[in-house]
Design a protein around this motif. Structure first.
Motif, PDB file in Angstrom:
ATOM      1  N   CYS A 117       0.892  -1.266   0.245  1.00  0.00           N
ATOM      2  CA  CYS A 117       0.104   0.118   0.097  1.00  0.00           C
ATOM      3  C   CYS A 117       0.911   1.140  -0.118  1.00  0.00           C
ATOM      4  O   CYS A 117       2.025   1.239   0.593  1.00  0.00           O
ATOM      5  CB  CYS A 117      -0.708  -0.207   1.451  1.00  0.00           C
ATOM      6  N   PHE A 118       0.573   2.200  -0.686  1.00  0.00           N
ATOM      7  CA  PHE A 118       1.194   3.425  -0.855  1.00  0.00           C
ATOM      8  C   PHE A 118       0.344   4.663  -0.157  1.00  0.00           C
ATOM      9  O   PHE A 118      -0.874   5.018  -0.680  1.00  0.00           O
ATOM     10  CB  PHE A 118       1.698   3.988  -2.068  1.00  0.00           C
ATOM     11  N   VAL A 119       0.626   5.067   1.013  1.00  0.00           N
ATOM     12  CA  VAL A 119      -0.034   6.043   1.807  1.00  0.00           C
ATOM     13  C   VAL A 119       0.579   7.367   1.786  1.00  0.00           C
ATOM     14  O   VAL A 119       1.853   7.487   1.859  1.00  0.00           O
ATOM     15  CB  VAL A 119      -0.008   5.551   3.169  1.00  0.00           C
ATOM     16  N   ILE A 120      -0.074   8.394   1.224  1.00  0.00           N
ATOM     17  CA  ILE A 120       0.774   9.859   1.238  1.00  0.00           C
ATOM     18  C   ILE A 120      -0.023  10.612   2.308  1.00  0.00           C
ATOM     19  O   ILE A 120      -1.349  10.816   2.332  1.00  0.00           O
ATOM     20  CB  ILE A 120       0.172  10.545  -0.041  1.00  0.00           C
ATOM     21  N   ALA A 121       0.773  10.895   3.484  1.00  0.00           N
ATOM     22  CA  ALA A 121       0.033  11.554   4.612  1.00  0.00           C
ATOM     23  C   ALA A 121       1.488  12.358   5.315  1.00  0.00           C
ATOM     24  O   ALA A 121       2.129  11.794   5.896  1.00  0.00           O
ATOM     25  CB  ALA A 121      -0.380  10.475   5.746  1.00  0.00           C
ATOM     26  N   PRO A 122       1.182  13.669   5.430  1.00  0.00           N
ATOM     27  CA  PRO A 122      -0.090  14.511   4.927  1.00  0.00           C
ATOM     28  C   PRO A 122       0.432  14.443   3.476  1.00  0.00           C
ATOM     29  O   PRO A 122       1.345  14.616   2.809  1.00  0.00           O
ATOM     30  CB  PRO A 122       0.061  15.845   5.739  1.00  0.00           C
ATOM     31  N   ALA A 123      -1.091  14.805   2.667  1.00  0.00           N
ATOM     32  CA  ALA A 123      -1.104  15.127   1.115  1.00  0.00           C
ATOM     33  C   ALA A 123      -1.341  16.466   1.250  1.00  0.00           C
ATOM     34  O   ALA A 123      -2.351  17.054   1.383  1.00  0.00           O
ATOM     35  CB  ALA A 123      -1.862  14.162   0.321  1.00  0.00           C
ATOM     36  N   THR A 124      -0.439  17.322   0.427  1.00  0.00           N
ATOM     37  CA  THR A 124      -0.489  18.632   0.312  1.00  0.00           C
ATOM     38  C   THR A 124      -1.595  18.873  -0.968  1.00  0.00           C
ATOM     39  O   THR A 124      -1.768  17.978  -1.775  1.00  0.00           O
ATOM     40  CB  THR A 124       0.598  19.379  -0.129  1.00  0.00           C
ATOM     41  N   ALA A 125      -2.257  20.285  -1.097  1.00  0.00           N
ATOM     42  CA  ALA A 125      -2.966  20.476  -2.092  1.00  0.00           C
ATOM     43  C   ALA A 125      -2.155  20.344  -3.518  1.00  0.00           C
ATOM     44  O   ALA A 125      -2.738  19.824  -4.429  1.00  0.00           O
ATOM     45  CB  ALA A 125      -3.321  21.943  -2.146  1.00  0.00           C
ATOM     46  N   ASN A 126      -0.999  20.524  -3.183  1.00  0.00           N
ATOM     47  CA  ASN A 126      -0.085  20.748  -4.443  1.00  0.00           C
ATOM     48  C   ASN A 126       0.101  19.362  -4.904  1.00  0.00           C
ATOM     49  O   ASN A 126      -0.064  19.161  -5.997  1.00  0.00           O
ATOM     50  CB  ASN A 126       1.468  21.481  -4.062  1.00  0.00           C
ATOM     51  N   THR A 127       0.501  18.354  -4.204  1.00  0.00           N
ATOM     52  CA  THR A 127       0.745  16.874  -4.420  1.00  0.00           C
ATOM     53  C   THR A 127      -0.483  16.341  -5.013  1.00  0.00           C
ATOM     54  O   THR A 127      -0.436  15.726  -6.100  1.00  0.00           O
ATOM     55  CB  THR A 127       1.618  16.137  -3.467  1.00  0.00           C
ATOM     56  N   ILE A 128      -1.597  16.717  -4.334  1.00  0.00           N
ATOM     57  CA  ILE A 128      -3.057  16.251  -4.636  1.00  0.00           C
ATOM     58  C   ILE A 128      -3.086  16.630  -6.364  1.00  0.00           C
ATOM     59  O   ILE A 128      -3.615  15.822  -7.015  1.00  0.00           O
ATOM     60  CB  ILE A 128      -4.101  16.617  -3.747  1.00  0.00           C
ATOM     61  N   ALA A 129      -3.115  17.780  -6.472  1.00  0.00           N
ATOM     62  CA  ALA A 129      -3.105  18.424  -7.860  1.00  0.00           C
ATOM     63  C   ALA A 129      -2.336  17.723  -8.982  1.00  0.00           C
ATOM     64  O   ALA A 129      -2.668  17.393  -9.893  1.00  0.00           O
ATOM     65  CB  ALA A 129      -2.797  19.851  -7.902  1.00  0.00           C
ATOM     66  N   LYS A 130      -0.893  17.589  -8.512  1.00  0.00           N
ATOM     67  CA  LYS A 130      -0.101  16.719  -9.451  1.00  0.00           C
ATOM     68  C   LYS A 130      -0.757  15.459  -9.595  1.00  0.00           C
ATOM     69  O   LYS A 130      -0.576  14.831 -10.756  1.00  0.00           O
ATOM     70  CB  LYS A 130       1.233  16.640  -8.855  1.00  0.00           C
ATOM     71  N   LEU A 131      -1.092  14.629  -8.412  1.00  0.00           N
ATOM     72  CA  LEU A 131      -1.633  13.229  -8.783  1.00  0.00           C
ATOM     73  C   LEU A 131      -2.808  12.997  -9.654  1.00  0.00           C
ATOM     74  O   LEU A 131      -2.759  12.307 -10.440  1.00  0.00           O
ATOM     75  CB  LEU A 131      -1.737  12.709  -7.323  1.00  0.00           C
ATOM     76  N   ALA A 132      -3.692  14.237  -9.474  1.00  0.00           N
ATOM     77  CA  ALA A 132      -4.831  14.187 -10.266  1.00  0.00           C
ATOM     78  C   ALA A 132      -4.495  14.420 -11.568  1.00  0.00           C
ATOM     79  O   ALA A 132      -5.275  13.818 -12.545  1.00  0.00           O
ATOM     80  CB  ALA A 132      -5.699  15.394  -9.888  1.00  0.00           C
ATOM     81  N   HIS A 133      -3.566  15.245 -12.171  1.00  0.00           N
ATOM     82  CA  HIS A 133      -3.306  15.360 -13.505  1.00  0.00           C
ATOM     83  C   HIS A 133      -2.097  14.535 -13.875  1.00  0.00           C
ATOM     84  O   HIS A 133      -1.493  14.938 -15.123  1.00  0.00           O
ATOM     85  CB  HIS A 133      -3.011  16.903 -13.624  1.00  0.00           C
ATOM     86  N   GLY A 134      -1.640  13.721 -13.290  1.00  0.00           N
ATOM     87  CA  GLY A 134      -0.636  12.635 -13.676  1.00  0.00           C
ATOM     88  C   GLY A 134       0.858  13.240 -13.929  1.00  0.00           C
ATOM     89  O   GLY A 134       1.698  12.807 -14.719  1.00  0.00           O
ATOM     90  N   LEU A 135       1.112  14.432 -12.999  1.00  0.00           N
ATOM     91  CA  LEU A 135       2.405  14.936 -13.248  1.00  0.00           C
ATOM     92  C   LEU A 135       3.412  13.899 -12.575  1.00  0.00           C
ATOM     93  O   LEU A 135       3.137  13.257 -11.495  1.00  0.00           O
ATOM     94  CB  LEU A 135       2.556  16.187 -12.727  1.00  0.00           C
ATOM     95  N   ALA A 136       4.588  13.902 -12.884  1.00  0.00           N
ATOM     96  CA  ALA A 136       5.776  13.065 -12.044  1.00  0.00           C
ATOM     97  C   ALA A 136       6.998  13.689 -12.416  1.00  0.00           C
ATOM     98  O   ALA A 136       7.703  13.419 -13.089  1.00  0.00           O
ATOM     99  CB  ALA A 136       5.567  11.640 -13.087  1.00  0.00           C
TER     100      ALA A 136
END
Ligand SMILES: Cc1cc2nc3c(=O)[nH]c(=O)nc-3n(C[C@H](O)[C@H](O)[C@H](O)COP(=O)(O)O)c2cc1C
Length: 420
Positions: free
Chosen positions: A92-111
């Motif tokens: 399992c990959f847990v991101i905690a805390p997840a910032t607004a910035n990282t959430i935005a990147k994940l939503a749009h597939g940035l790497a």
């Protein structure tokens, strides 16, 4: 037992990721940590490395000395590409805390860093625990990004409402309690062993206050941190936990039942009520030894007085009283704040006089430990001798105390001590 890859991003709540690591490890999971560059401004990798016993990675270009495996796993012969190997090995990959910035990147597939690359490459389940200012949380951008992630079956552990990091700010956006995050993880991955499943643990925490009039009291400096850490450690072992909290101003865990009290008499009443059904009592609260005989109903006035005498009378020794009423199989652990070199001998004396199974002594002559401090160093005194526990954070100390309780339970002999 699961292998949990924890990604830590750059928010104020990054320090709480340390507690998540400890809780997950206390519950038997194996943890590795990767961080974003910005998260290092809040918590350094050395803390995570020390807790997990494994290297912490930040940069996707750096070599992983552990070759992408988790503690206990055999390392491959070759040097793998870290962001691919870590998620391949994780349950399992847990991101905690997840910032607004990282959430935005994940939503749009940035790497563009190790963490976002790992998330994109992950075939294991992903859990996000966002934490941010309430306006950032409520913003349309963040909410639509989260909606996208939910559609991709990413688990979101919603933040809680409460006071936020910025001064005088209140609202939704505070990182969920670490036990709630662990619970969300364990709904996905195989739960760790729950050796204390079905065990009811009663903990007293904090310090009582004995009123001398309507506004003043005689109190003590106990913060309740040790008792609350014991609650977390017992929860991680799968116990059902009730905390009798005497004037404790610390974050509450939704999985723990709290009974709030103020005075020694109220603590005694609550302890008597809940002791009957518990298997283990951890008496970590600093309970007043004396209470005002006749507290003033209103506020005591200064005018016309050169001095004030308050008569104090002894309170009940709650621990000793409960020890007299114990059923077979119940374990009782006392805590003693003692001063100076004789502290262990005094702890041993309390063990016998109170008729309990263990006394945890902390030497309050050292200002670096005990009471309001984040760390502690204790000596656990039992009938078999004593164990020195080196200075560590209170959750680690709590876990060691519970391991000592495990050793006591395995004896399975009814204590036959002097209860006079
Ligand atoms: C003092 C301070 C506290 C911050 N706290 C948060 C936070 O709690 N949540 C959040 O989403 N961003 C927070 N930020 C903004 C992030 O640090 C910023 O967006 C950063 O680029 C995040 O990088 P990362 O997602 O790669 O870790 C904070 C910034 C500062 C300066």
């Amino acid at each position: 037992m699961a292998r949990i890859l924890l990604g830590v991003t750059g928010g104020i709540a990054a320090y709480k990721a340390l507690d998540l690591v400890r809780l997950a490890m206390a519950a038997g999971h194996s943890v590795r940590v990767i961080q974003t560059e910005d998260s290092q401004r809040f918590v350094g990798g050395a803390s995570f490395a020390a807790l997990t016993g494994a290297p912490v990675l930040v940069d996707q270009w750096e070599r992983d000395p552990a070759r992408g495996v988790f503690p206990g796993q055999p390392a491959p012969e070759h040097d793998p590409i870290s962001h691919l190997e870590l998620v391949r090995n994780a349950d399992c990959f847990v991101i905690a805390p997840a910032t607004a910035n990282t959430i935005a990147k994940l939503a749009h597939g940035l790497a563009d860093n190790l963490l976002t690359n790992a998330a994109l490459a992950a075939s294991c389940p992903i859990v996000l625990a966002p934490a941010m200012n309430h306006q950032m949380w409520e913003s349309e951008a963040t909410q639509s990004n989260l909606a996208l992630l939910r559609k991709r079956s990413i688990t979101i552990v919603d933040p809680e409402s409460g006071s936020l990091a910025s001064l005088n700010e209140w609202g939704n956006g505070r990182l969920a309690a670490v036990s709630t995050i662990l619970q969300a993880i364990e709904q996905i991955v195989p739960a760790a062993d729950r050796p204390w499943d079905g065990r009811r643990v009663l903990i007293t925490a904090g310090g009582t206050r004995e009123p001398i009039d309507a506004v003043r009291f005689v109190g003590n400096r106990s913060s309740g941190r040790m008792g609350f850490a014991l609650a977390q450690a017992a929860l991680a072992r799968g116990a059902e936990v009730t905390v009798i909290a005497a004037n404790v101003d610390l974050p509450r865990d939704p999985l723990v039942k709290y009974v709030d009290v103020e005075t020694a008499a109220q603590l005694e009443a609550a302890a008597r009520e809940h002791f009957v059904n518990c298997h283990l009592l951890l008496m970590a609260a600093a309970v007043a030894d004396f209470t005002a005989r006749s507290p003033e109903a209103g506020k005591l006035k200064k005018q016309g007085r050169e001095q004030l005498e308050v008569t104090l009378t002894a309170t009940t020794d709650v621990l000793a009283a409960l020890a007299q009423e114990r059923r077979p199989g119940q374990l009782l652990v006392g805590f003693a704040a003692e001063h100076g070199a004789q502290s262990v001998a005094l702890g041993a004396k309390k063990l016998a006089s109170k008729g309990v199974d263990a006394v945890v002594v902390n030497d309050v002559s050292d200002p670096e430990i005990g009471f309001s401090s984040e760390s502690n160093a204790v000596t656990i005194v039992t009938a078999d001798g004593h164990q020195e526990v080196e200075k560590a954070d209170k959750l680690t100390i709590a876990d060691t105390i519970l391991s000592a309780v495990d050793a006591l339970s395995s004896h399975e002999t009814a204590p036959s001590r002097d209860r006079s």
